[in-house]
Design a protein around this motif. Structure first.
Motif, mmCIF file in Angstrom:
data_model
loop_
_atom_site.group_PDB
_atom_site.id
_atom_site.type_symbol
_atom_site.label_atom_id
_atom_site.label_comp_id
_atom_site.label_asym_id
_atom_site.label_seq_id
_atom_site.Cartn_x
_atom_site.Cartn_y
_atom_site.Cartn_z
ATOM 1 N N GLY A 49 0.837 -1.201 0.000
ATOM 2 C CA GLY A 49 0.000 0.000 0.000
ATOM 3 C C GLY A 49 0.872 1.252 0.000
ATOM 4 N N ARG A 50 0.300 2.328 -0.393
ATOM 5 C CA ARG A 50 1.055 3.575 -0.384
ATOM 6 C C ARG A 50 0.431 4.524 0.624
ATOM 7 N NH1 ARG A 50 -1.096 7.743 -3.734
ATOM 8 N NH2 ARG A 50 -2.979 7.026 -4.759
ATOM 9 N N ARG A 51 1.232 5.373 1.124
ATOM 10 C CA ARG A 51 0.773 6.324 2.131
ATOM 11 C C ARG A 51 0.101 7.501 1.424
ATOM 12 N NH1 ARG A 51 3.839 8.698 7.343
ATOM 13 N NH2 ARG A 51 2.146 10.087 7.948
ATOM 14 N N ILE A 52 -1.027 7.906 1.950
ATOM 15 C CA ILE A 52 -1.791 9.020 1.406
ATOM 16 C C ILE A 52 -1.532 10.241 2.283
ATOM 17 C CG2 ILE A 52 -4.077 9.862 0.760
ATOM 18 C CD1 ILE A 52 -3.162 7.311 -0.757
#
Length: 135
Positions: free
Chosen positions: A126-129
């Motif tokens: 996942g990527r950080r928002i």
């Protein structure tokens, strides 16, 4: 599991409990197996000598659980004795999450059953928002 482990039991026959726990005395024969991941597949290898895989073996998969079930009928004759190894066996193994239950292969060769299941493609992390603040 081949050698009984000595335990402390009270009573007149303490060794009887050790003999009852010995694999040769149990009604179901144990299946020795190993598992590992190779080339994007989850592989289970089971030691099943002396069986006819077409007649004596059933492999099923349901809800992420692989079950190996069968019956062994083996007779070994030597000069002064005969040994029989027979009986049913069963072992269920929980598959890793995300396997493709439609892509399963089983091969029996020289007493070894090898079952392989395709693993799901690794998901990207996942990527950080970034959270914006209102001013």
């Amino acid at each position: 599991m081949g050698t009984p482990v000595r335990r402390e039991h009270g009573g007149l026959f303490p060794e009887l409990f050790d003999w009852l726990d010995w694999p040769a005395v149990r009604s179901q024969q144990p299946i020795r197996f190993e598992d590992y991941i190779k080339d994007g597949r989850y592989v289970v290898r089971a030691e099943l000598p002396g069986i006819d895989p077409e007649k004596d073996l059933e492999i099923t998969v349901r809800n992420g659980v692989l079950t190996i079930r069968g019956e062994r009928r083996e007779e070994l004759k030597e000069q002064h004795r005969t040994e029989f190894r027979y009986g049913s066996f069963s072992r269920s193994i929980t598959l890793p999450p995300g396997v493709d239950e439609q892509d399963i292969h089983a091969v029996y060769d020289k007493g070894i059953l090898e079952v392989s299941v395709k693993l799901a493609e690794e998901k990207q992390e996942g990527r950080r928002i970034q959270v914006e603040t209102q001013r």
